[in-house]
Structures are given as C-alpha cells and as structure tokens.
Scaffold this active site. Structure first.
Site, short mmCIF file in Angstrom:
data_model
loop_
_atom_site.label_atom_id
_atom_site.label_comp_id
_atom_site.label_asym_id
_atom_site.label_seq_id
_atom_site.Cartn_x
_atom_site.Cartn_y
_atom_site.Cartn_z
CB SER A 8 -0.87 -0.01 1.26
OG SER A 8 -1.61 1.19 1.31
CG HIS A 33 -3.85 -0.99 -2.42
ND1 HIS A 33 -4.96 -1.65 -2.92
CD2 HIS A 33 -4.32 -0.08 -1.54
CE1 HIS A 33 -6.04 -1.15 -2.33
NE2 HIS A 33 -5.69 -0.20 -1.50
CG ASP A 35 -5.17 3.21 -0.30
OD1 ASP A 35 -4.27 2.74 0.41
OD2 ASP A 35 -6.15 2.55 -0.69
CG MET A 37 -7.68 8.31 0.77
SD MET A 37 -6.96 8.34 2.41
CE MET A 37 -6.00 6.87 2.35
CG HIS A 66 -9.06 1.50 -2.37
ND1 HIS A 66 -8.73 1.27 -1.04
CD2 HIS A 66 -10.40 1.57 -2.42
CE1 HIS A 66 -9.84 1.19 -0.32
NE2 HIS A 66 -10.87 1.38 -1.13
CG MET A 68 -10.97 4.59 -0.24
SD MET A 68 -9.90 4.45 1.18
CE MET A 68 -8.33 4.41 0.35
CG MET A 137 -12.63 -1.27 2.36
SD MET A 137 -10.92 -1.04 1.88
CE MET A 137 -10.27 -0.20 3.31
CG ASP A 174 -7.24 -1.94 1.54
OD1 ASP A 174 -7.65 -1.04 0.79
OD2 ASP A 174 -6.28 -1.79 2.33
C1 DX5 Z 1 -6.78 1.64 4.38
C2 DX5 Z 1 -5.70 1.57 3.36
C3 DX5 Z 1 -4.62 0.55 3.43
C4 DX5 Z 1 -4.23 -0.18 4.65
C5 DX5 Z 1 -2.88 0.21 5.22
O1 DX5 Z 1 -7.69 2.61 3.91
O2 DX5 Z 1 -6.36 1.27 2.14
O3 DX5 Z 1 -3.52 1.18 2.86
O4 DX5 Z 1 -5.12 -0.07 5.68
O5 DX5 Z 1 -2.36 -0.94 5.86
P1 DX5 Z 1 -2.38 -1.16 7.43
O6 DX5 Z 1 -3.82 -1.19 7.84
O7 DX5 Z 1 -1.67 -2.50 7.62
O8 DX5 Z 1 -1.60 -0.01 8.05
ZN ZN Z 2 -6.87 0.71 -0.06
#
Ligand code: DX5
Ligand code: ZN
Length: 217
Positions: A8, A33, A35, A37, A66, A68, A137, A174
């Site tokens: 991620s 991955h 993200d 947002m 992803h 969001m 999620m 995730d």
């Molecule tokens: C959550 C994110 C992820 C993930 C990060 O919105 O999509 O990147 O939670 O990893 P952790 O939870 O292991 O820190």
């Molecule tokens: Zn994600």
C-alpha cells in the site's frame, strides 16, 4: 496457493519514492495498491494524481487504484488511460455502479469493487458478475494503522462460497493485513493482500525478508 502481495503505497516513504518502488519490486511485490482519498467519501486526503501518475509510470508491476472517492464513474477513464491495473470503485458512493463497472470493463483496466466493513454481502451480490476483483475493507477506509474488524470475516466467507457462481472474481483484503491475518485467510482461499504498516512498512527488517516470510506463510 500463490498469494498476491500488494504494498500500500500510501505507507511508503514519499521522500524516496523511486527507491521504494525499486526495492519493493526487487523484494517481490506482485502489484502496488494506490489509495485515492477525496476528503469527502473518507475523512482524509492521500496521494494526489501526480503521485499516482508517477508510481504507475515508474512501476513494472500492475498498479491498482482504490478510489475512496465520490462519483468514481467520472474518473475511471482517467485511471484507465494512465494504465492502472485494477480500478476499485466503492458501490456505496455510486448509484450507477453497474454502468461504471462496464466502463472499466470496456477499458484496458480490470474492474474492481471495494466494500466497506459495514456494507452487506447481499447489497453487492448483484455486482459480482461484473467484478473481476473484490477488495474487502477490513478496517474503516482512509487510514493506515487501524485494528482489524473481525465481523468482516462472515462477508469474506460469503464471497468465498459464491465466487464460482459469479464468475470467479479474485478476493483481496485491505486493512490491518498482519502475517496472522494473511496466513488465516490465504488458507481459506483469499488471494490478495494489501500490505501496509501491519506487515511491511515501518518494520526493522528489509522488504525482501518481510515479503519472503509472508510468501512462506
Ligand atoms: C486503508 C488503506 C490501506 C491499509 C494500510 O484505507 O487502504 O492502505 O489499511 O495498511 P495497514 O492497515 O496495515 O496499516
Ligand atoms: Zn486501499
């Protein structure tokens, strides 16, 4: 079964992004991955478009985005054109998710649905024939470093039980993917795991050691 391990990148060191990409790929990352947002669908901001563009153009493995974000249907073209791997939309924020998923299927990207912890299996079942990947999620979206929500396990079981009926989508997890979670769920047939702070980033071991340990689970 061979796991798909997907770092991620919101957890990566953005001061050394080129090196992070190189090291993670050398360590055996199968994909990245990314993200996105928007501060509306989730109460956080993250990578900008320029970060996503940079990673996609420097990576030699697929980069899944992803989303969001609200109104994902308006932006899937942008990420498909960038050359993203799977584009995950949240059906919770798209009243016309089938139309959006078709748009992605008609592009060169893979169509994915990302499902919040509180979203029921039955509410997304109608979309499963159009999803090539399902991102479950296991934390409330938007932040790294959160605790795994065990009530989501029931939904994972439902997805596993119905997967063939709906065309064999891949299941990714995730959120709070620790080695323990990865061992438990990969034994049940879950393929993909988003690696954040629970398994990969901020540890005192190099990426290649951590990823090979995860492979052996
Ligand atoms: C959550 C994110 C992820 C993930 C990060 O919105 O999509 O990147 O939670 O990893 P952790 O939870 O292991 O820190
Ligand atoms: Zn994600």
């Amino acid at each position: 079964m061979e796991k798909i391990l997907s770092p991620s990148m919101m957890c990566a060191d953005f001061g050394n992004l080129a090196k992070e990409i190189r090291d993670l790929e050398a360590a055996g990352a199968d994909s990245f991955h990314l993200d996105l947002m928007d501060g509306a669908f989730v109460p956080n901001y993250g990578m900008g478009l320029q970060d996503i563009q940079y990673i996609v153009s420097h990576a030699s493995v697929p980069c899944d985005v992803h989303m969001m974000s609200v109104n994902p249907g308006e932006y899937v073209e942008l990420f498909a054109k960038m050359g993203c791997g799977t584009i995950y939309i949240h059906p919770e924020t798209d009243p016309h998710a089938p139309r959006t998923l078709q748009k992605i299927l008609d592009s060169r990207a893979r169509a994915g649905i990302a499902v919040n912890p509180g979203t029921s299996y039955s509410s997304i079942a109608p979309l499963l024939t159009m999803a090539q990947d399902v991102l479950v999620m296991t934390v409330n979206p938007g932040f790294a470093g959160q605790k795994y929500l065990p009530f989501v396990d029931e939904k994972i079981e439902e997805l596993l039980a119905h997967r063939e009926k709906y065309g064999g989508f891949r299941i990714f997890i995730d959120g709070a993917c620790s080695p323990q979670v990865i061992a438990r769920l990969s034994a049940k047939g879950v393929e993909g795991f988003v690696l954040g702070t629970s398994a990969l980033f901020g540890k005192c071991k190099p990426y290649n050691e951590l990823i090979s340990e995860l492979r052996r689970l």
